[in-house]
Design a protein around this motif. Sequence first.
Motif, PDB file in Angstrom:
ATOM      1  N   LYS A   5       7.138   2.307  -3.426  1.00  0.00           N
ATOM      2  CA  LYS A   5       6.399   3.194  -2.532  1.00  0.00           C
ATOM      3  C   LYS A   5       4.921   3.197  -2.890  1.00  0.00           C
ATOM      4  CE  LYS A   5       6.427   8.039  -1.036  1.00  0.00           C
ATOM      5  NZ  LYS A   5       7.115   9.329  -1.190  1.00  0.00           N
ATOM      6  N   TYR A   6       4.631   3.215  -4.184  1.00  0.00           N
ATOM      7  CA  TYR A   6       3.243   3.222  -4.648  1.00  0.00           C
ATOM      8  C   TYR A   6       2.506   1.972  -4.172  1.00  0.00           C
ATOM      9  CZ  TYR A   6      -0.789   2.846  -7.712  1.00  0.00           C
ATOM     10  OH  TYR A   6      -2.068   2.694  -8.182  1.00  0.00           O
TER      11      TYR A   6
ATOM     12  N   CYS B 101       3.281  -0.036  -1.643  1.00  0.00           N
ATOM     13  CA  CYS B 101       3.133   0.016  -0.180  1.00  0.00           C
ATOM     14  C   CYS B 101       1.964   0.915   0.219  1.00  0.00           C
ATOM     15  CB  CYS B 101       4.413   0.527   0.479  1.00  0.00           C
ATOM     16  SG  CYS B 101       5.731  -0.687   0.577  1.00  0.00           S
ATOM     17  N   SER B 102       1.868   2.083  -0.402  1.00  0.00           N
ATOM     18  CA  SER B 102       0.790   3.006  -0.046  1.00  0.00           C
ATOM     19  C   SER B 102      -0.570   2.452  -0.453  1.00  0.00           C
ATOM     20  CB  SER B 102       1.019   4.386  -0.658  1.00  0.00           C
ATOM     21  OG  SER B 102       0.921   4.330  -2.062  1.00  0.00           O
ATOM     22  N   GLN B 103      -0.638   1.779  -1.595  1.00  0.00           N
ATOM     23  CA  GLN B 103      -1.902   1.176  -2.028  1.00  0.00           C
ATOM     24  C   GLN B 103      -2.327   0.039  -1.091  1.00  0.00           C
ATOM     25  OE1 GLN B 103      -4.034   2.157  -4.760  1.00  0.00           O
ATOM     26  NE2 GLN B 103      -2.750   3.913  -4.240  1.00  0.00           N
TER      27      GLN B 103
ATOM     28  N   ARG C 266      -1.502  -0.201   2.109  1.00  0.00           N
ATOM     29  CA  ARG C 266      -1.933   0.414   3.369  1.00  0.00           C
ATOM     30  C   ARG C 266      -3.289   1.086   3.223  1.00  0.00           C
ATOM     31  NH1 ARG C 266       3.313   2.239   3.465  1.00  0.00           N
ATOM     32  NH2 ARG C 266       2.581   4.359   3.143  1.00  0.00           N
ATOM     33  N   ALA C 267      -3.658   1.471   2.003  1.00  0.00           N
ATOM     34  CA  ALA C 267      -4.963   2.091   1.764  1.00  0.00           C
ATOM     35  C   ALA C 267      -6.079   1.056   1.674  1.00  0.00           C
ATOM     36  CB  ALA C 267      -4.922   2.930   0.482  1.00  0.00           C
TER      37      ALA C 267
ATOM     38  N   VAL D 147       6.374  -5.019   3.411  1.00  0.00           N
ATOM     39  CA  VAL D 147       5.818  -3.672   3.577  1.00  0.00           C
ATOM     40  C   VAL D 147       6.507  -2.965   4.737  1.00  0.00           C
ATOM     41  CG1 VAL D 147       3.732  -2.378   4.194  1.00  0.00           C
ATOM     42  CG2 VAL D 147       3.614  -4.205   2.504  1.00  0.00           C
TER      43      VAL D 147
ATOM     44  N   SER E 169       8.761   0.504   3.829  1.00  0.00           N
ATOM     45  CA  SER E 169       7.862   1.623   4.031  1.00  0.00           C
ATOM     46  C   SER E 169       8.367   2.545   5.130  1.00  0.00           C
ATOM     47  CB  SER E 169       6.485   1.073   4.408  1.00  0.00           C
ATOM     48  OG  SER E 169       5.628   2.102   4.791  1.00  0.00           O
ATOM     49  N   LYS E 170       8.018   3.821   5.009  1.00  0.00           N
ATOM     50  CA  LYS E 170       8.364   4.781   6.050  1.00  0.00           C
ATOM     51  C   LYS E 170       7.262   4.880   7.098  1.00  0.00           C
ATOM     52  CE  LYS E 170      11.125   7.868   3.174  1.00  0.00           C
ATOM     53  NZ  LYS E 170      11.228   9.212   2.624  1.00  0.00           N
ATOM     54  N   SER E 171       6.174   4.136   6.909  1.00  0.00           N
ATOM     55  CA  SER E 171       5.038   4.212   7.817  1.00  0.00           C
ATOM     56  C   SER E 171       5.456   3.887   9.240  1.00  0.00           C
ATOM     57  CB  SER E 171       3.940   3.244   7.387  1.00  0.00           C
ATOM     58  OG  SER E 171       2.894   3.263   8.334  1.00  0.00           O
TER      59      SER E 171
ATOM     60  N   TYR F 262      -4.537  -5.463   3.932  1.00  0.00           N
ATOM     61  CA  TYR F 262      -3.942  -4.793   5.088  1.00  0.00           C
ATOM     62  C   TYR F 262      -4.967  -4.613   6.194  1.00  0.00           C
ATOM     63  CZ  TYR F 262      -1.455  -0.915   7.477  1.00  0.00           C
ATOM     64  OH  TYR F 262      -0.823  -0.099   8.382  1.00  0.00           O
TER      65      TYR F 262
END
Length: 152
Positions: A47-48, A50-52, A54-55, A78, A82-84, A96
């Motif tokens: 999760k970390y 994936c979030s990085q 996307r950031a 991703v 990911s839940k995005s 990204y």
Amino acid sequence: MKSKNPAPVLTCQISGQARKTSHNYLASKAARLGVSSDWLLNNYVSKYVCSQLRAGRNVSDLAAEGWSGSDELLKELVQKNSKSRVTNFWFESGTYKTAKPTPKKKEEKVQSLDDVVQVTAGESTLEKIVETTPAPEPATFDEALAELSELS
């Protein structure tokens, strides 16, 4: 004696970080993402990470041993980890990117001259304003000169 089924270990394909998980969690996450448990075990991204990504962080900054996969593979990983809810995204050289939402077009209201100047009883609103507004008194040369000097 019956041996227990050991807890599966999820290893992030990018950072290399590993963590134990339960069979129930693995099965429910795989079902939610629409993949098999085996696929998730072999293609897990944390999760970390994936979030990085996307950031805006580049995959090479997060990869433990360097990233050798393609941008298409990175997108799939991703997307499936990911839940995005963002679906219109891609990776360019490991970074990204997402499509900017198209701005809503503002509808310009086109008015005719008749709409602007409402005609009432044969006399327009503009004519009424002109009639009711008193004409200004003409200024003398000295008054105009004094007013101009105040402005400058």
